[in-house]
Design an enzyme around this catalytic site. Sequence first.
Site, PDB file in Angstrom:
ATOM      1  N   LYS A 129       0.832  -1.207   0.000  1.00 28.51           N
ATOM      2  CA  LYS A 129       0.000   0.000   0.000  1.00 28.51           C
ATOM      3  C   LYS A 129       0.863   1.253   0.000  1.00 28.51           C
ATOM      4  CE  LYS A 129      -1.335   2.068   3.564  1.00 28.51           C
ATOM      5  NZ  LYS A 129      -1.808   2.481   4.881  1.00 28.51           N
ATOM      6  N   ASP A 147      -6.004   1.303   1.118  1.00 29.98           N
ATOM      7  CA  ASP A 147      -5.978   1.614   2.545  1.00 29.98           C
ATOM      8  C   ASP A 147      -7.316   1.227   3.177  1.00 29.98           C
ATOM      9  OD1 ASP A 147      -7.825   3.596   2.078  1.00 29.98           O
ATOM     10  OD2 ASP A 147      -6.478   5.265   2.495  1.00 29.98           O
TER      11      ASP A 147
END
Length: 207
Positions: A129, A147
């Site tokens: 991420k 996220d």
Amino acid sequence: MEELLKELERIREEAKPLVEQRFEEFKRLGEEGTEEDLFCELSFCVLTANWSAEGGIRAQKEIGKGFVHLPLEELAEKLREVGHRYPQKRAEFIVENRKLLGKLKNLVKGDPFQSREFLVRNAKGIGWKEASHFLRNTGVEDLAILDKHVLKLMKRHGLIQEIPKGWSKKRYLYVEEILRKVAEAFGESPGKFDLYLWYLVKGKVDK
């Protein structure tokens, strides 16, 4: 997917100028930023993991190029002052990542999927991420930032059954591909699409 696309269509007109302006800033950083500028952005992405974008932005404003040159303990103290949850550990990550100075410009300009994998393997405090976040924030459009806000939205709309507790490469790419299809249906790249999702959730376009 259809319900999510309807929600996004409702905010498209008001969000679009903000999204485009923000993405121009990202592209400018990627094209014109120095190695130090890019390192500061990488450090921002290290800080936002298990914290918040708002906190990371605050730290970036306060510390600036200190990410590049401050001694470890001074950097940890600065992170303590801005309220980071893990000041010592994040300072250690950032100091160790200084070995990447001189490589970042090439990563930003290279193949985004190879660059992301390089960062996951070689940068401390950077997972799938965070690597996607850094590359998107330097103007790369092809990667999704998975996220918790995005994942909750995906789960709510039945795009995923559960929110992953951790990421393997295979799992990240699988969920990213699901989001890529939604982005395509909306007519935007994954990197820009993320900003529309943020606007939908938060009513603003952060980075």
